[in-house]
Design a protein around this motif. Structure first.
Motif, PDB file in Angstrom:
ATOM      1  N   MET A  76       2.612  -2.727  14.418  1.00 24.17           N
ATOM      2  CA  MET A  76       2.527  -1.392  13.915  1.00 24.17           C
ATOM      3  C   MET A  76       3.871  -0.567  14.137  1.00 24.17           C
ATOM      4  O   MET A  76       4.464  -0.764  15.158  1.00 24.17           O
ATOM      5  N   ILE A  77       4.287  -0.148  13.037  1.00 22.28           N
ATOM      6  CA  ILE A  77       5.305   0.958  13.275  1.00 22.28           C
ATOM      7  C   ILE A  77       5.053   2.333  13.421  1.00 22.28           C
ATOM      8  O   ILE A  77       4.126   2.920  13.056  1.00 22.28           O
ATOM      9  N   GLU A  78       5.635   2.618  14.916  1.00 29.30           N
ATOM     10  CA  GLU A  78       5.084   4.097  15.439  1.00 29.30           C
ATOM     11  C   GLU A  78       6.233   5.003  15.245  1.00 29.30           C
ATOM     12  O   GLU A  78       7.681   4.749  14.799  1.00 29.30           O
TER      13      GLU A  78
ATOM     14  N   ILE B 258       1.922   3.119  11.244  1.00 33.40           N
ATOM     15  CA  ILE B 258       1.433   2.333  10.046  1.00 33.40           C
ATOM     16  C   ILE B 258       1.680   0.784  10.077  1.00 33.40           C
ATOM     17  O   ILE B 258       2.561   0.565  10.898  1.00 33.40           O
TER      18      ILE B 258
ATOM     19  N   GLU C  89       2.642  -2.791   9.562  1.00 30.94           N
ATOM     20  CA  GLU C  89       3.856  -3.517   8.898  1.00 30.94           C
ATOM     21  C   GLU C  89       3.573  -3.842   7.447  1.00 30.94           C
ATOM     22  O   GLU C  89       4.403  -3.466   6.647  1.00 30.94           O
TER      23      GLU C  89
ATOM     24  N   LEU D 163       3.818  -0.972   5.044  1.00 36.02           N
ATOM     25  CA  LEU D 163       5.183  -0.636   4.861  1.00 36.02           C
ATOM     26  C   LEU D 163       5.793  -1.548   3.689  1.00 36.02           C
ATOM     27  O   LEU D 163       6.490  -1.067   2.602  1.00 36.02           O
ATOM     28  N   LEU D 164       5.588  -2.827   3.992  1.00 38.26           N
ATOM     29  CA  LEU D 164       6.162  -3.905   2.823  1.00 38.26           C
ATOM     30  C   LEU D 164       5.567  -3.691   1.545  1.00 38.26           C
ATOM     31  O   LEU D 164       6.092  -3.738   0.579  1.00 38.26           O
TER      32      LEU D 164
ATOM     33  N   ALA E 119       4.103  -0.804   0.244  1.00 41.08           N
ATOM     34  CA  ALA E 119       4.664   0.499  -0.233  1.00 41.08           C
ATOM     35  C   ALA E 119       6.041   0.225  -0.646  1.00 41.08           C
ATOM     36  O   ALA E 119       6.223   0.582  -1.903  1.00 41.08           O
ATOM     37  N   SER E 120       6.821  -0.410  -0.242  1.00 41.44           N
ATOM     38  CA  SER E 120       8.168  -0.823  -0.470  1.00 41.44           C
ATOM     39  C   SER E 120       8.295  -1.545  -1.631  1.00 41.44           C
ATOM     40  O   SER E 120       9.051  -1.236  -2.900  1.00 41.44           O
ATOM     41  N   ALA E 121       7.486  -2.485  -1.881  1.00 41.92           N
ATOM     42  CA  ALA E 121       7.293  -3.416  -3.015  1.00 41.92           C
ATOM     43  C   ALA E 121       6.931  -2.487  -4.126  1.00 41.92           C
ATOM     44  O   ALA E 121       7.504  -2.785  -5.241  1.00 41.92           O
ATOM     45  N   THR E 122       5.960  -1.573  -3.995  1.00 42.16           N
ATOM     46  CA  THR E 122       5.339  -0.891  -5.209  1.00 42.16           C
ATOM     47  C   THR E 122       6.432   0.249  -5.494  1.00 42.16           C
ATOM     48  O   THR E 122       6.668   0.271  -6.668  1.00 42.16           O
ATOM     49  N   ALA E 123       6.879   0.909  -4.632  1.00 42.44           N
ATOM     50  CA  ALA E 123       7.852   1.867  -5.049  1.00 42.44           C
ATOM     51  C   ALA E 123       9.144   1.656  -5.684  1.00 42.44           C
ATOM     52  O   ALA E 123       9.660   2.244  -6.578  1.00 42.44           O
TER      53      ALA E 123
ATOM     54  N   LEU F 276      -1.466   2.806   3.019  1.00 42.26           N
ATOM     55  CA  LEU F 276      -0.287   3.689   2.720  1.00 42.26           C
ATOM     56  C   LEU F 276      -0.503   5.092   3.732  1.00 42.26           C
ATOM     57  O   LEU F 276       0.544   5.972   3.761  1.00 42.26           O
TER      58      LEU F 276
ATOM     59  N   LYS G 251      14.151  -3.284  13.815  1.00 43.98           N
ATOM     60  CA  LYS G 251      12.844  -3.992  13.441  1.00 43.98           C
ATOM     61  C   LYS G 251      12.925  -4.377  11.882  1.00 43.98           C
ATOM     62  O   LYS G 251      13.625  -3.884  11.081  1.00 43.98           O
TER      63      LYS G 251
ATOM     64  N   ASP H 147      10.705  -4.846   9.505  1.00 40.33           N
ATOM     65  CA  ASP H 147      10.060  -4.192   8.712  1.00 40.33           C
ATOM     66  C   ASP H 147      10.810  -2.948   8.101  1.00 40.33           C
ATOM     67  O   ASP H 147      10.773  -2.600   6.988  1.00 40.33           O
TER      68      ASP H 147
ATOM     69  N   MET I  89      15.174  -1.990   0.473  1.00 41.14           N
ATOM     70  CA  MET I  89      14.746  -1.800  -0.684  1.00 41.14           C
ATOM     71  C   MET I  89      15.075  -0.619  -1.386  1.00 41.14           C
ATOM     72  O   MET I  89      15.302  -0.515  -2.510  1.00 41.14           O
TER      73      MET I  89
ATOM     74  N   ALA J 248       1.352   9.465  -0.931  1.00 41.48           N
ATOM     75  CA  ALA J 248       1.300   8.733   0.045  1.00 41.48           C
ATOM     76  C   ALA J 248       2.359   7.760   0.201  1.00 41.48           C
ATOM     77  O   ALA J 248       2.836   7.509   1.479  1.00 41.48           O
ATOM     78  N   LEU J 249       3.074   7.453  -0.725  1.00 44.34           N
ATOM     79  CA  LEU J 249       4.186   6.488  -0.523  1.00 44.34           C
ATOM     80  C   LEU J 249       5.259   7.325  -0.204  1.00 44.34           C
ATOM     81  O   LEU J 249       6.230   6.651   0.622  1.00 44.34           O
TER      82      LEU J 249
ATOM     83  N   THR K 259       5.190   7.461   3.496  1.00 44.14           N
ATOM     84  CA  THR K 259       5.458   6.323   4.304  1.00 44.14           C
ATOM     85  C   THR K 259       6.997   5.980   4.127  1.00 44.14           C
ATOM     86  O   THR K 259       7.619   5.516   5.156  1.00 44.14           O
ATOM     87  N   LEU K 260       7.419   6.244   3.007  1.00 43.53           N
ATOM     88  CA  LEU K 260       8.917   5.903   2.703  1.00 43.53           C
ATOM     89  C   LEU K 260      10.114   6.820   2.672  1.00 43.53           C
ATOM     90  O   LEU K 260      11.168   6.566   2.640  1.00 43.53           O
TER      91      LEU K 260
END
Lengths: 148, 194
Positions: free
Chosen positions: A1-3, A68, A70, A73-74, A76-80, A133, B35, B37, B44, B99-100, B103-104
């Motif tokens: 979990m990323i805090e 959120i 981990e 987040l991955l 979300a990054s891959a999608t965006a 997300l 980290k 992640d 990215m 939402a993205l 998060t990002l």
């Protein structure tokens, strides 16, 4: 979990609005006021406010720890970023491979980028509907002090 | 053509790695690699911004700076293009999915001040590439940046669990690890010699 830390900035009915605390990649220095990291700081944070169901009787001004997963987040990054990059490069390289000049290759690359962003939007909507997300409330962090 | 592009990618990502061979982007390299992640997220985001801004830089160089003899404005112009690319990315992600963005969004302001982005843009000019070559070069350079970020973050996660002498705890052991990683990447320079 990323805090991360967030502050409760408003309360409406059963929902609280949280503003995440921005952290910098550096430890900040004496020149912080003139640094690019701090430019537009308030506006950026206001834009990133998000609602959360107030299941824990949170009050305005309270600091909380949100998290959120981990994997989310991955994803979300891959999608965006990943999806538009793949379609963009794929379209550009294909155009050049077929003998197109720089202008056509550039147009194909931009077309690939637009297509990739459309696909990203569809996938992000699907992930949002599944509840991914979205940061979750983890625990109270106490009043005052600086986060990070 | 594909063969040339693959060679270009290997050269940009490994042999002339933007962090460990050219020593650019060291701020985020040390700051966002605690980290794996978060390193992936930052990597990215940076890959996307570098690739998108390289297209703008190529167009500005070809249609504005060279024809009008404005080469002395190159650095300022490229910084403007990079800031525009970051702003564009932020706007698009906010529009594509709020939402993205939640998060990002944290990584985007950090990219504007990342010297690796400007460094890659200036390397593109020095390389005199065509459009696709410059886009692929930028993509591969940023892929190399992401690879190093994730590798280093993985090493730091393991070091955090190890017993480190108090004298070396924290940033010192981080710098020692980074220098060993740079030595390891120097091995790739043998590829171009053989």
């Amino acid at each position: 979990m990323i805090e991360g830390f967030a502050r409760v900035v408003a309360e409406e009915g059963g929902v609280v609005w949280l503003e995440p605390e921005q952290t910098a990649s550096c430890g900040t220095c004496m020149s912080a006021s003139a640094c690019g990291h701090n430019a537009d700081h308030g506006r950026r944070l206001a834009a990133r406010r998000f609602p959360l169901a107030n299941d824990h009787d949170l009050a305005v001004g309270e600091r909380v720890v949100i998290g959120i997963a981990e994997g989310e987040l991955l994803r979300a990054s891959a999608t965006a970023y990943g999806l538009p990059l793949v379609t963009m490069l794929g379209a550009g390289i294909t155009a050049q491979f077929l003998g197109a000049g720089d202008g056509i290759a550039a147009a194909a690359t931009l077309g690939g980028l637009a297509g990739g962003l459309l696909l990203a939007r569809l996938r992000a909507n699907r992930l949002s509907r599944q509840g991914a997300l979205t940061p979750r409330f983890l625990r109270r962090a106490g009043f005052g002090g600086c986060g990070g | 053509m594909i063969h040339d592009l693959i060679l270009l990618m290997v050269g940009a990502a490994l042999v002339n790695n933007v962090v460990l061979a050219r020593f650019l982007g060291l701020c985020s390299f040390m700051g966002v690699t605690t980290k794996v992640d978060t390193a992936v997220g930052m990597g990215m985001a940076t890959t996307f911004v570098i690739t998108v801004s390289s297209m703008g830089d190529w167009a500005v160089e070809k249609f504005l700076l060279v024809p009008f003899g404005l080469g002395y404005l190159r650095t300022v112009t490229f910084i403007l293009v990079i800031a525009g690319a970051v702003q564009f990315t932020e706007m698009v992600i906010r529009k594509v999915s709020p939402a993205l963005f939640q998060t990002l969004g944290i990584y985007l302001p950090l990219i504007t001040t990342n010297c690796a982005v400007l460094g890659v843009a200036l390397l593109l000019v020095a390389g005199k590439y065509n459009f696709i070559e410059s886009t692929v070069f930028a993509f591969a350079s940023s892929l190399g940046y992401s690879l190093v970020m994730v590798t280093f973050a993985g090493l730091r996660e393991r070091i955090a669990l190890a017993e480190v002498p108090p004298l070396f705890a924290g940033p010192p052991i981080g710098f020692v690890t980074a220098s060993l990683l740079a030595l390891a990447f120097m091995g790739f320079s043998g590829i171009s010699a053989n």
